[in-house]
Motif scaffolding. Structure first.
Motif, short mmCIF file in Angstrom:
data_model
loop_
_atom_site.label_atom_id
_atom_site.label_comp_id
_atom_site.label_asym_id
_atom_site.label_seq_id
_atom_site.Cartn_x
_atom_site.Cartn_y
_atom_site.Cartn_z
N ILE A 2 -11.11 18.26 -38.09
CA ILE A 2 -11.22 19.00 -39.45
C ILE A 2 -11.74 18.04 -40.41
O ILE A 2 -11.91 18.34 -41.35
CB ILE A 2 -9.88 19.73 -39.57
CG1 ILE A 2 -8.72 18.41 -39.73
CG2 ILE A 2 -9.55 20.70 -38.60
CD1 ILE A 2 -7.49 18.99 -40.37
N TYR A 3 -11.66 16.80 -40.03
CA TYR A 3 -12.48 15.71 -41.05
C TYR A 3 -13.65 15.39 -41.06
O TYR A 3 -14.25 14.34 -41.48
CB TYR A 3 -11.34 14.50 -40.97
CG TYR A 3 -10.33 14.68 -41.29
CD1 TYR A 3 -9.70 14.50 -42.77
CD2 TYR A 3 -9.09 14.95 -40.54
CE1 TYR A 3 -8.39 14.76 -43.12
CE2 TYR A 3 -7.70 15.12 -41.00
CZ TYR A 3 -7.34 15.17 -42.34
OH TYR A 3 -6.05 15.43 -42.41
N ALA A 4 -14.46 16.04 -39.94
CA ALA A 4 -15.72 15.69 -39.67
C ALA A 4 -16.86 16.60 -40.19
O ALA A 4 -16.65 17.84 -40.16
CB ALA A 4 -16.07 15.74 -38.13
N GLY B 70 1.48 8.33 -50.83
CA GLY B 70 2.45 7.46 -50.12
C GLY B 70 1.44 6.45 -49.62
O GLY B 70 0.85 5.72 -50.49
N SER B 71 1.34 6.07 -48.37
CA SER B 71 0.43 5.00 -47.67
C SER B 71 -0.60 5.69 -47.25
O SER B 71 -1.75 4.80 -46.57
CB SER B 71 1.29 4.20 -46.71
OG SER B 71 1.76 4.76 -45.78
N SER B 72 -0.92 6.96 -47.16
CA SER B 72 -1.79 7.64 -46.39
C SER B 72 -3.34 7.89 -47.51
O SER B 72 -3.04 8.44 -48.59
CB SER B 72 -1.13 9.12 -46.05
OG SER B 72 -2.13 9.64 -45.46
N GLN B 73 -4.28 7.23 -46.83
CA GLN B 73 -5.67 7.36 -47.48
C GLN B 73 -6.03 8.87 -47.42
O GLN B 73 -5.96 9.49 -46.35
CB GLN B 73 -6.61 6.64 -46.78
CG GLN B 73 -7.77 6.85 -47.45
CD GLN B 73 -9.00 5.79 -46.62
OE1 GLN B 73 -8.78 5.41 -45.39
NE2 GLN B 73 -9.79 5.42 -47.36
N GLN B 74 -6.46 9.31 -48.55
CA GLN B 74 -6.72 10.83 -48.64
C GLN B 74 -8.21 10.96 -48.12
O GLN B 74 -9.06 9.95 -48.37
CB GLN B 74 -6.66 11.29 -50.03
CG GLN B 74 -5.13 11.31 -50.25
CD GLN B 74 -4.35 12.12 -49.58
OE1 GLN B 74 -4.25 13.57 -49.45
NE2 GLN B 74 -3.42 11.36 -48.64
N ALA B 75 -8.61 12.02 -47.56
CA ALA B 75 -9.98 12.32 -47.00
C ALA B 75 -10.32 13.92 -47.48
O ALA B 75 -9.46 14.71 -47.29
CB ALA B 75 -10.06 11.79 -45.77
N LEU B 76 -11.68 14.13 -47.20
CA LEU B 76 -12.08 15.38 -47.32
C LEU B 76 -11.75 16.00 -45.89
O LEU B 76 -11.97 15.46 -44.85
CB LEU B 76 -13.70 15.61 -47.26
CG LEU B 76 -14.22 16.87 -47.58
CD1 LEU B 76 -13.89 17.68 -48.64
CD2 LEU B 76 -15.88 16.52 -47.41
N LEU C 155 -14.37 8.21 -56.16
CA LEU C 155 -15.13 7.54 -55.31
C LEU C 155 -14.80 7.54 -53.80
O LEU C 155 -13.69 7.62 -53.52
CB LEU C 155 -14.92 5.88 -55.85
CG LEU C 155 -15.25 5.55 -57.19
CD1 LEU C 155 -15.13 4.16 -57.58
CD2 LEU C 155 -16.90 5.84 -57.25
N TRP C 156 -15.96 7.58 -53.07
CA TRP C 156 -15.68 7.67 -51.51
C TRP C 156 -16.53 6.70 -50.60
O TRP C 156 -17.44 5.93 -51.27
CB TRP C 156 -16.39 9.34 -51.19
CG TRP C 156 -15.69 10.10 -52.16
CD1 TRP C 156 -16.23 10.50 -53.50
CD2 TRP C 156 -14.89 10.98 -51.79
NE1 TRP C 156 -15.36 11.55 -53.84
CE2 TRP C 156 -14.46 11.96 -52.80
CE3 TRP C 156 -14.04 11.27 -50.76
CZ2 TRP C 156 -13.35 13.04 -52.99
CZ3 TRP C 156 -13.10 12.30 -50.74
CH2 TRP C 156 -12.69 13.23 -51.84
N THR C 157 -15.95 6.62 -49.37
CA THR C 157 -16.64 5.94 -48.37
C THR C 157 -16.99 6.88 -47.37
O THR C 157 -16.23 7.90 -47.10
CB THR C 157 -15.82 4.66 -47.81
OG1 THR C 157 -14.49 5.29 -47.25
CG2 THR C 157 -15.58 3.72 -49.07
N TYR D 222 -16.81 11.38 -41.61
CA TYR D 222 -15.66 11.30 -42.32
C TYR D 222 -15.94 10.67 -43.71
O TYR D 222 -16.66 9.98 -43.89
CB TYR D 222 -14.63 10.25 -41.84
CG TYR D 222 -14.34 10.58 -40.25
CD1 TYR D 222 -13.84 11.88 -39.84
CD2 TYR D 222 -14.07 9.67 -39.29
CE1 TYR D 222 -13.37 12.04 -38.45
CE2 TYR D 222 -13.95 9.93 -38.00
CZ TYR D 222 -13.44 11.10 -37.53
OH TYR D 222 -12.87 11.36 -36.38
N LEU D 223 -15.56 11.50 -44.71
CA LEU D 223 -15.40 11.11 -46.14
C LEU D 223 -14.16 10.89 -46.39
O LEU D 223 -13.36 11.47 -46.86
CB LEU D 223 -16.19 12.23 -47.05
CG LEU D 223 -16.90 11.77 -48.22
CD1 LEU D 223 -17.92 10.98 -48.32
CD2 LEU D 223 -17.09 13.11 -48.95
#
Length: 170
Positions: free
Chosen positions: A149-151, A127-133, A103-105, A118-119
């Motif tokens: 690199i996330y755009a 850890g506490s780091s939200q993962q993203a594409l 599931l993604w935002t 950003y996805l």
């Protein structure tokens, strides 16, 4: 302009290197194929192995992305031991079932980058780091930060071969 809707069929494009996402991958990444924008703003996908993703939307506003063979874009968190310590790695895969990590935002990069988003994964964290594409020699997952690199752009299918960019409002 509009946001993604359930049922949209899109390809994921990384404008920084003119690459589109494919369904093939290894070592926790999905492969990229070369793709270029045409003068009319469309993206030619014929012969590129681009993966077409059907957008789903749940009651909480989370997106899912499903392939034609019913696999979901997912972050697979894998723990590996290295030098006596256990580390968690985020792998970008296509999974047979939809899980929370599928599931993604989306978030607009900013007002000046029309169509770039950003996805972010709704649940996967290392850890506490939200993962993203992200794009790093292929499509992968990593701890989110506001960085090019996330755009990504999402191009909607048009007539089965060419795609037209979707635009969104915040």
């Amino acid at each position: 302009t509009r946001e993604l809707y359930a049922g949209d069929q899109v390809v994921v494009y990384y404008p920084g290197a003119s690459k589109i996402m494919t369904a093939q991958g290894n070592n926790g990444k999905l492969n990229a194929a070369d793709a270029a924008l045409s003068e009319d703003g469309t993206l030619e996908t014929k012969g590129t192995d681009a993966v077409v993703l059907t957008v789903g939307l749940d009651e909480n506003g989370n997106y899912s992305f499903k392939t034609a063979d019913d696999k979901y874009l997912t972050i697979d968190l894998v723990q590996k031991e290295s030098n006596g310590k256990t580390k968690t790695y985020a792998n970008l895969v296509f999974n047979d079932t939809l899980t929370d990590n599928g599931l993604w935002t989306e978030q607009a990069v900013d007002d000046t980058n029309s169509g770039k988003f950003y996805l972010k994964n709704s649940f996967a964290k290392v850890g506490s780091s939200q993962q993203a594409l992200e794009y790093y020699s292929g499509f992968s997952a990593y701890g989110f930060k506001e960085d090019p690199i996330y755009a990504f752009n999402f191009y909607a299918l048009a007539e089965g071969e060419k795609t037209v960019q979707l635009e969104y409002e915040d």
